[in-house]
Design a protein around this motif. Sequence first.
Motif, PDB file in Angstrom:
ATOM      1  N   LYS A 142       0.497  -1.108  -0.266  1.00  0.00           N
ATOM      2  CA  LYS A 142       0.117  -0.139  -0.364  1.00  0.00           C
ATOM      3  C   LYS A 142       0.841   1.243  -0.161  1.00  0.00           C
ATOM      4  CE  LYS A 142      -4.160   2.879   2.771  1.00  0.00           C
ATOM      5  NZ  LYS A 142      -4.850   2.364   2.044  1.00  0.00           N
ATOM      6  N   ASP A 143       2.083   1.101   0.811  1.00  0.00           N
ATOM      7  CA  ASP A 143       2.637   2.702   1.123  1.00  0.00           C
ATOM      8  C   ASP A 143       3.867   2.151   0.164  1.00  0.00           C
ATOM      9  OD1 ASP A 143       2.771   5.516   1.514  1.00  0.00           O
ATOM     10  OD2 ASP A 143       2.000   4.906   3.377  1.00  0.00           O
ATOM     11  N   SER A 147       1.163   1.608  -4.248  1.00  0.00           N
ATOM     12  CA  SER A 147       3.012   1.890  -3.817  1.00  0.00           C
ATOM     13  C   SER A 147       3.379   1.433  -4.797  1.00  0.00           C
ATOM     14  CB  SER A 147       3.605   2.322  -2.532  1.00  0.00           C
ATOM     15  OG  SER A 147       2.303   3.269  -2.373  1.00  0.00           O
TER      16      SER A 147
END
Length: 418
Positions: free
Chosen positions: A190-191, A235
């Motif tokens: 996600k990041d 990401s």
Amino acid sequence: MNVEEKYKAAKQEYEKWGIDVDDILEKLKKIKISINCWQGDDITGFEVNPRKLSGGIAATGNYPGKARNPEELRKDLSEAMNLIPGKHKVNLHAIYAETGGKFVDRDEIKPEYFENWVSWAKKNGLGLDFNPTIFSHEKADDGLTLSHPNKEIRDFWIRHCIISRKIGEYFGKELGQTCLTNIWIPDGYKDIPSDRLGPRRRLKDSLEKIFQVKTDKRYNLDSVESKVFGIGAESYTVGSSEFYLNFAAKNDVLCLMDTGHYHPTEKVSDKISSMLLFYDKIALHVSRPVHWDSDHVIVFDDELKEIAKEIVRDNALDRVIIGLDFFDASINRIAAWVIGTRNMIKALLYAMLLPNGKLKKLQDEENYTDRLALMEEFKTYPFGAIWDYYCKINDVPIKESWLDEIKRYEKEELAKRE
Ligand code: RNT
Ligand code: ZN
């Protein structure tokens, strides 16, 4: 004018350009589209302990009447295929195994759990394709599978992929048609990752282990499917396009390009020719991304036509394995199959009915004026009359008349599923 008369008149217009329409209809009949079974049940599958959909793919909508068991799914698929011209393939996922009420985890599925699918396919003259299901499972809930830092989890999915390829081989042998077994994983972050190399190294290693086990290429071909990002993996995606392009080239497997898995301005239609120069065969998941990889039902739009044109112009009808990948739960699911598959076939017909030889010549002569003029004028050639005739000679309803049958089926079959 009736369908035949309209066809005759239309044919003459194409023949002026040396386009052999009857021959094209013969060729079109031989093209098999791999129809994704998962449109019929919103990718729920029939595991004994059905899991929540995960891995960044989402089916939205709650149109009534979805298939609740394999019998219903096969019945619905048969219903759709009666409204689609030609003989095709059905694309299955591991979660469609029938284990007779017994819990069997994904690394322990066997060919025999697909016997019903195989005999149904035999009876209906269909081919089958396959996919390991590497999402919607507690060992995938953190969004990592074949690239997981935990070896036990990687090994679990490696076993699942190996057995899936064996199931693909079994399909090919039984049905006398090569099965494509496609690997897609949701892995990503996600990041912003602090290590991009590690997960990709682990994925490479896992895939090497999977493909170390050989299957007979007459019966099973393997492909790997990349993605640009997913919900919850915004990401970083481990299995990116470059990753799989290189992996496939070095390991003699096919690359599968899903039309929803690239940046919005990137087009799969532009990628096909490059791929064909370096691969014997390639595979597609034809889908329709709306702002993101939303998997809408494919419509007869410019990109669909452009993809079809590429396959036809590159003379690659036997080298591009065309699969569909959409799942819309907000409309009648059988209609979704019919609309999407008819559109794919329509696009191929449309592409075959263009003066492709002439257009190439004009380009080489740098006559871009005539090239553009001809391309534009052909857009209003009487393509519909040829399509209607093709439906007629293949015994499927002409134009929107197939909707009547869908309505009947909805009333007599789907409505009873509440
Ligand atoms: C997901 C991939 C994958 C799935 C199917 C269900 O983004 O496109 O192909 O849609 O396997
Ligand atoms: Zn896909």
